[in-house]
Design a protein around this motif. Structure first.
Motif, PDB file in Angstrom:
ATOM      1  N   LEU A 116     -66.960 -27.570  -8.353  1.00 17.95           N
ATOM      2  CA  LEU A 116     -67.667 -27.174  -9.567  1.00 17.95           C
ATOM      3  C   LEU A 116     -66.701 -27.215 -10.751  1.00 17.95           C
ATOM      4  O   LEU A 116     -65.506 -26.907 -10.617  1.00 17.95           O
ATOM      5  N   PHE A 117     -67.240 -27.560 -11.922  1.00 16.51           N
ATOM      6  CA  PHE A 117     -66.405 -27.798 -13.101  1.00 16.51           C
ATOM      7  C   PHE A 117     -67.118 -27.269 -14.341  1.00 16.51           C
ATOM      8  O   PHE A 117     -68.250 -27.667 -14.635  1.00 16.51           O
ATOM      9  N   ASP A 118     -66.465 -26.367 -15.054  1.00 16.64           N
ATOM     10  CA  ASP A 118     -67.024 -25.837 -16.297  1.00 16.64           C
ATOM     11  C   ASP A 118     -66.727 -26.835 -17.418  1.00 16.64           C
ATOM     12  O   ASP A 118     -65.752 -26.712 -18.161  1.00 16.64           O
ATOM     13  N   TYR A 119     -67.575 -27.817 -17.500  1.00 13.41           N
ATOM     14  CA  TYR A 119     -67.413 -28.946 -18.411  1.00 13.41           C
ATOM     15  C   TYR A 119     -67.339 -28.501 -19.877  1.00 13.41           C
ATOM     16  O   TYR A 119     -66.493 -28.977 -20.637  1.00 13.41           O
ATOM     17  N   LYS A 120     -68.207 -27.594 -20.275  1.00 15.54           N
ATOM     18  CA  LYS A 120     -68.269 -27.176 -21.677  1.00 15.54           C
ATOM     19  C   LYS A 120     -67.008 -26.408 -22.081  1.00 15.54           C
ATOM     20  O   LYS A 120     -66.473 -26.598 -23.178  1.00 15.54           O
ATOM     21  N   THR A 121     -66.543 -25.536 -21.198  1.00 18.87           N
ATOM     22  CA  THR A 121     -65.305 -24.808 -21.491  1.00 18.87           C
ATOM     23  C   THR A 121     -64.131 -25.768 -21.613  1.00 18.87           C
ATOM     24  O   THR A 121     -63.269 -25.611 -22.489  1.00 18.87           O
ATOM     25  N   PHE A 122     -64.094 -26.759 -20.745  1.00 15.00           N
ATOM     26  CA  PHE A 122     -63.005 -27.732 -20.794  1.00 15.00           C
ATOM     27  C   PHE A 122     -62.944 -28.399 -22.166  1.00 15.00           C
ATOM     28  O   PHE A 122     -61.874 -28.450 -22.801  1.00 15.00           O
ATOM     29  N   TYR A 123     -64.064 -28.926 -22.635  1.00 14.16           N
ATOM     30  CA  TYR A 123     -64.061 -29.659 -23.896  1.00 14.16           C
ATOM     31  C   TYR A 123     -63.970 -28.749 -25.114  1.00 14.16           C
ATOM     32  O   TYR A 123     -63.297 -29.089 -26.104  1.00 14.16           O
ATOM     33  N   ASN A 124     -64.639 -27.613 -25.073  1.00 11.60           N
ATOM     34  CA  ASN A 124     -64.681 -26.749 -26.252  1.00 11.60           C
ATOM     35  C   ASN A 124     -63.436 -25.885 -26.419  1.00 11.60           C
ATOM     36  O   ASN A 124     -63.028 -25.574 -27.541  1.00 11.60           O
ATOM     37  N   GLU A 125     -62.831 -25.479 -25.288  1.00 10.33           N
ATOM     38  CA  GLU A 125     -61.713 -24.537 -25.360  1.00 10.33           C
ATOM     39  C   GLU A 125     -60.385 -25.105 -24.883  1.00 10.33           C
ATOM     40  O   GLU A 125     -59.334 -24.768 -25.446  1.00 10.33           O
ATOM     41  N   ARG A 126     -60.388 -25.941 -23.854  1.00 10.85           N
ATOM     42  CA  ARG A 126     -59.133 -26.385 -23.253  1.00 10.85           C
ATOM     43  C   ARG A 126     -58.564 -27.650 -23.868  1.00 10.85           C
ATOM     44  O   ARG A 126     -57.350 -27.769 -24.047  1.00 10.85           O
ATOM     45  N   VAL A 127     -59.428 -28.611 -24.169  1.00  7.66           N
ATOM     46  CA  VAL A 127     -58.935 -29.851 -24.772  1.00  7.66           C
ATOM     47  C   VAL A 127     -58.213 -29.591 -26.094  1.00  7.66           C
ATOM     48  O   VAL A 127     -57.139 -30.158 -26.334  1.00  7.66           O
ATOM     49  N   PRO A 128     -58.745 -28.727 -26.996  1.00  6.47           N
ATOM     50  CA  PRO A 128     -57.997 -28.443 -28.228  1.00  6.47           C
ATOM     51  C   PRO A 128     -56.606 -27.845 -27.968  1.00  6.47           C
ATOM     52  O   PRO A 128     -55.665 -28.106 -28.735  1.00  6.47           O
TER      53      PRO A 128
ATOM     54  N   TYR B  19     -63.579 -18.309  -7.532  1.00  5.32           N
ATOM     55  CA  TYR B  19     -64.797 -17.613  -7.984  1.00  5.32           C
ATOM     56  C   TYR B  19     -64.760 -17.302  -9.476  1.00  5.32           C
ATOM     57  O   TYR B  19     -65.268 -16.302  -9.924  1.00  5.32           O
ATOM     58  N   LYS B  20     -64.116 -18.191 -10.241  1.00  4.21           N
ATOM     59  CA  LYS B  20     -64.125 -18.040 -11.690  1.00  4.21           C
ATOM     60  C   LYS B  20     -65.489 -18.438 -12.256  1.00  4.21           C
ATOM     61  O   LYS B  20     -65.914 -17.938 -13.291  1.00  4.21           O
ATOM     62  N   LEU B  21     -66.141 -19.388 -11.594  1.00  2.26           N
ATOM     63  CA  LEU B  21     -67.393 -19.939 -12.117  1.00  2.26           C
ATOM     64  C   LEU B  21     -68.614 -19.285 -11.484  1.00  2.26           C
ATOM     65  O   LEU B  21     -69.583 -18.993 -12.176  1.00  2.26           O
TER      66      LEU B  21
ATOM     67  N   CYS C 174     -60.884 -24.006 -15.602  1.00  2.00           N
ATOM     68  CA  CYS C 174     -62.307 -24.339 -15.706  1.00  2.00           C
ATOM     69  C   CYS C 174     -62.879 -25.052 -14.490  1.00  2.00           C
ATOM     70  O   CYS C 174     -63.934 -25.690 -14.584  1.00  2.00           O
ATOM     71  N   ALA C 175     -62.224 -24.926 -13.344  1.00  2.00           N
ATOM     72  CA  ALA C 175     -62.778 -25.424 -12.086  1.00  2.00           C
ATOM     73  C   ALA C 175     -62.262 -24.526 -10.964  1.00  2.00           C
ATOM     74  O   ALA C 175     -61.226 -23.873 -11.109  1.00  2.00           O
ATOM     75  N   ASP C 176     -63.002 -24.485  -9.872  1.00  2.00           N
ATOM     76  CA  ASP C 176     -62.575 -23.722  -8.689  1.00  2.00           C
ATOM     77  C   ASP C 176     -62.218 -24.680  -7.571  1.00  2.00           C
ATOM     78  O   ASP C 176     -63.006 -25.579  -7.247  1.00  2.00           O
ATOM     79  N   PHE C 177     -61.044 -24.480  -6.987  1.00  2.00           N
ATOM     80  CA  PHE C 177     -60.692 -25.316  -5.837  1.00  2.00           C
ATOM     81  C   PHE C 177     -61.579 -24.963  -4.642  1.00  2.00           C
ATOM     82  O   PHE C 177     -62.075 -25.840  -3.940  1.00  2.00           O
ATOM     83  N   PHE C 178     -61.762 -23.675  -4.413  1.00  2.00           N
ATOM     84  CA  PHE C 178     -62.691 -23.197  -3.378  1.00  2.00           C
ATOM     85  C   PHE C 178     -63.884 -22.542  -4.044  1.00  2.00           C
ATOM     86  O   PHE C 178     -63.722 -21.862  -5.055  1.00  2.00           O
ATOM     87  N   PRO C 179     -65.088 -22.671  -3.471  1.00  2.00           N
ATOM     88  CA  PRO C 179     -65.441 -23.568  -2.369  1.00  2.00           C
ATOM     89  C   PRO C 179     -65.600 -25.000  -2.867  1.00  2.00           C
ATOM     90  O   PRO C 179     -65.854 -25.226  -4.058  1.00  2.00           O
TER      91      PRO C 179
END
Length: 244
Positions: A9-21, A224-226, A116-121
């Motif tokens: 699972l990948f928090d796509y919006k957080t990645f682009y809005n918060e992490r890329v900058p 379990y961040k997401l 912005c992603a979980d390795f597990f599960p």
């Protein structure tokens, strides 16, 4: 694909809005992240380094991350110079000469799964991608999305290690709405993919795939961040790998 692939699972919006900058140096700071990265990914660690040496390594890493991150287009998938090169050998030569390239790929793996992603599960796809688990008509939307998803982004994992590609929450929604075209028979990985797709769709998340990622490091990062652990209790876990 002939290497071990996993799907998360990948928090796509957080990645682009918060992490890329932050990666581009437009806001925030990467100092603490770079320090943790050096501790996790440096052979034998950094405890034996002097404080000045550690500070220099952090500065060097941040400069490299900012410089390379600003070389991508708005998708943060297409490197403006690298993706102009068509010949495979020329591409490999370009990456071998790009200062800090190896560290950048390793940092991206760490940073995406820290923030912005979980390795597990995750789904252990084995030596292949998503497409091979289904029979899909090539004229369908599902075929187009999964085909692009399964295509390895050579810039991020030219050495066949690291994050290989991702799809947006919008792509997840389109794939979910077209899932009747995902045909399969008695396939646990296909069942697991549909489970993860359903979860991603209902929670507005994307999906990220990795190849031969450094599991011993990534499993140390918070899970379990997401989706909370309680959120997985009533879900069919067949084909999903949870933290041991």
């Amino acid at each position: 694909m002939g290497y071990w692939t996993t799907l998360h699972l990948f928090d796509y919006k957080t990645f682009y809005n918060e992490r890329v900058p932050v990666l581009k140096g437009e806001k925030g700071s990467l100092e603490e992240d770079c320090l943790e990265f050096l501790k996790l990914y440096t052979t034998c660690g950094i405890a034996h380094f002097s404080e000045s040496k550690v500070s220099a390594l952090i500065r060097q890493n941040i400069e490299t991350i900012n410089r390379i991150s600003n070389s991508f287009d708005t998708s943060f998938k297409v490197h403006r110079e690298f993706h102009k090169i068509k010949n495979h050998n020329d591409r490999s030569l370009y990456l071998s000469q790009l200062e800090g390239y190896s560290d950048f790929g390793r940092f991206m793996e760490y940073y995406i799964f820290k923030t912005c992603a979980d390795f597990f599960p995750h789904i252990p796809l084995g030596k292949g991608g998503v497409m091979r688990n289904f029979t899909i008509n090539f004229k369908t939307l599902s075929y187009s999305i999964i085909g692009e998803f399964d295509s390895r982004n050579e810039f991020f994992c030219d050495d066949m290690m690291g994050v290989s590609n991702w799809i947006s929450s919008e792509d997840v929604e389109l794939l979910y709405l077209d899932k009747e075209n995902l045909h399969f028979e008695d396939n646990g990985r296909a069942d697991a993919f549909l489970t993860l797709l359903d979860i991603a769709y209902k929670n507005g998340l994307g999906l990220v795939m990795g190849i031969d990622m450094r599991e011993d490091r990534l499993e140390l990062l918070p899970s379990y961040k997401l989706i909370s652990s309680a959120g997985w209790e009533n879900i069919n876990k067949t084909g999903l790998l949870f933290r041991r």
